[in-house]
Every structure is written in structure tokens, then in C-alpha cells.
Enzyme design. Structure first.
Site, PDB file in Angstrom:
ATOM      1  N   VAL A 173       7.128  17.785 -40.114  1.00 23.17           N
ATOM      2  CA  VAL A 173       6.763  18.511 -38.903  1.00 23.17           C
ATOM      3  C   VAL A 173       5.290  18.224 -38.632  1.00 23.17           C
ATOM      4  O   VAL A 173       4.549  17.852 -39.533  1.00 23.17           O
ATOM      5  CB  VAL A 173       7.010  20.036 -39.015  1.00 23.17           C
ATOM      6  CG1 VAL A 173       8.500  20.334 -39.069  1.00 23.17           C
ATOM      7  CG2 VAL A 173       6.300  20.623 -40.210  1.00 23.17           C
ATOM      8  N   SER A 174       4.895  18.419 -37.376  1.00 24.42           N
ATOM      9  CA  SER A 174       3.541  18.018 -37.007  1.00 24.42           C
ATOM     10  C   SER A 174       2.508  19.134 -37.030  1.00 24.42           C
ATOM     11  O   SER A 174       1.335  18.863 -36.877  1.00 24.42           O
ATOM     12  CB  SER A 174       3.564  17.360 -35.630  1.00 24.42           C
ATOM     13  OG  SER A 174       4.132  18.229 -34.688  1.00 24.42           O
ATOM     14  N   THR A 175       2.921  20.366 -37.226  1.00 23.67           N
ATOM     15  CA  THR A 175       1.933  21.440 -37.326  1.00 23.67           C
ATOM     16  C   THR A 175       2.300  22.378 -38.471  1.00 23.67           C
ATOM     17  O   THR A 175       3.459  22.482 -38.855  1.00 23.67           O
ATOM     18  CB  THR A 175       1.848  22.274 -36.020  1.00 23.67           C
ATOM     19  OG1 THR A 175       3.103  22.892 -35.788  1.00 23.67           O
ATOM     20  CG2 THR A 175       1.447  21.421 -34.834  1.00 23.67           C
TER      21      THR A 175
END
Length: 185
Positions: A8-10
Site C-alpha cells: 500500500v502507498s500510505t
């Protein structure tokens, strides 16, 4: 061995759905990452790629969880192939390099990416040529202007050492040596 990669990016995004889908798909080991898409460093991806053995299959829930771009995907697929491993996406059944059809699709993608790179190189070259024709200069600006070049050449012709000429003009002595070499040709 089936190896799962979840990303995931955050920090506030959750890996639970990916983790569950990968376990359900039979993944024996999971590599999980919470990093921004802009970040180049993905330690868990690197660890997984280093862990690969021939016959392993990397499973992802979706390709965009593994790669940021087509080029990135192809680079990862090449590393997997070199290790004798495969790639499978749960959401994109056509992206399964363990099957002949999946390998063919990836080969087509690689061809398209190569074609795109060639077009970019061609456009860049054409753009540079047009800019040069308009008088745009590329690279570092010259260390000396035309008057300083004439002065340096005159001082050199009069026998002043390059070290002293460079100190007078505030440049490195290599600049003076290049001028002298260019004048000799």
C-alpha cells in the site's frame, strides 16, 4: 513456493484484504510494504526478490500493488524470469507468467514498452536538434567569455604558466590546458 507481495502507498491504508486474499491463494510467505509510490526504496520487494528460488511464484492481488509503471513491472518480471520464478496476479488472470498465454502477454507488453522507449529517444533527438537550430545551448555554460578566452590565449602565447593564467581568470588550470589544446588543433 508461492510468495505473496502486498503493498500500500500510505501508512493509514490497510493490508488486511491483500493479506487475506494472498493467504487464500495459498501463499506460504508474505512480504508486506507500506511505502509511498514516489519512494524508490522498497525493502520488502528487494527482500522478496533476493529470497526467490527457481520454481517460486510471486503472487499479488493486483499488478499495481507490485509495480508503479509498465517499465517497473517489466523490470521485476525480468528479475523473476532470471531467477526461474513466475508471477501471478489474482485480479488480472492474463498476468500469469506460469502459463504460455501469460508469458505471451508479458512479451507483448515488453515489445510495446521497447517501442515506446524508442519513440521517446527519437522525439528527444528531434527536439534537441530543433533547439540547437534555434541557438539553444546544452550543457554547462562556458567558464570563460570570448574576451577572457582571447586574454588567456594571449597570456599563454607570451609564456605565462597555465597555473598563473587560471588564477588571474578565476578558473581551474584544466580550463586553460583545454584552451591551449584546442588552439593547437
Amino acid at each position: 513456493m508461492l510468495l505473496g507481495y502486498a503493498g500500500v502507498s500510505t501508512e493509514d491504508q490497510d493490508l488486511r484484504q491483500q493479506r487475506s486474499a494472498l493467504r487464500e491463494a495459498g501463499c506460504e510467505r508474505l512480504f508486506e510494504e507500506k511505502v509511498s509510490g514516489a519512494t524508490r526504496s522498497r525493502p520488502q520487494l528487494t527482500a522478496m526478490l533476493d529470497h526467490l528460488r527457481a520454481g517460486d511464484v510471486v503472487v499479488v492481488t493486483r499488478l499495481d500493488r507490485l509495480a508503479r509503471s509498465t517499465r517497473d513491472l517489466l523490470d521485476i518480471a525480468e528479475r523473476l524470469s532470471a531467477a526461474g520464478a513466475g508471477l501471478r496476479s489474482l485480479a488480472e488472470p492474463w498476468a500469469d507468467t506460469t502459463s504460455p498465454a501469460g508469458r505471451m502477454v508479458l512479451t507483448v507488453f515488453a515489445g510495446i514498452a521497447e517501442f515506446e522507449r524508442a519513440l521517446i529517444v527519437e522525439r528527444t533527438g528531434t527536439g534537441r536538434a530543433a533547439a540547437k537550430a534555434r541557438g539553444v545551448r546544452f550543457g554547462r555554460p562556458p567558464a570563460l567569455n570570448a574576451d577572457q578566452v582571447r586574454l588567456a590565449r594571449r597570456l599563454h602565447a607570451e609564456g605565462m604558466p597555465a597555473r598563473d593564467i587560471a588564477a588571474t581568470l578565476g578558473v581551474h588550470r584544466a580550463t586553460i590546458y583545454r584552451l591551449a589544446a584546442a588552439e593547437a588543433h
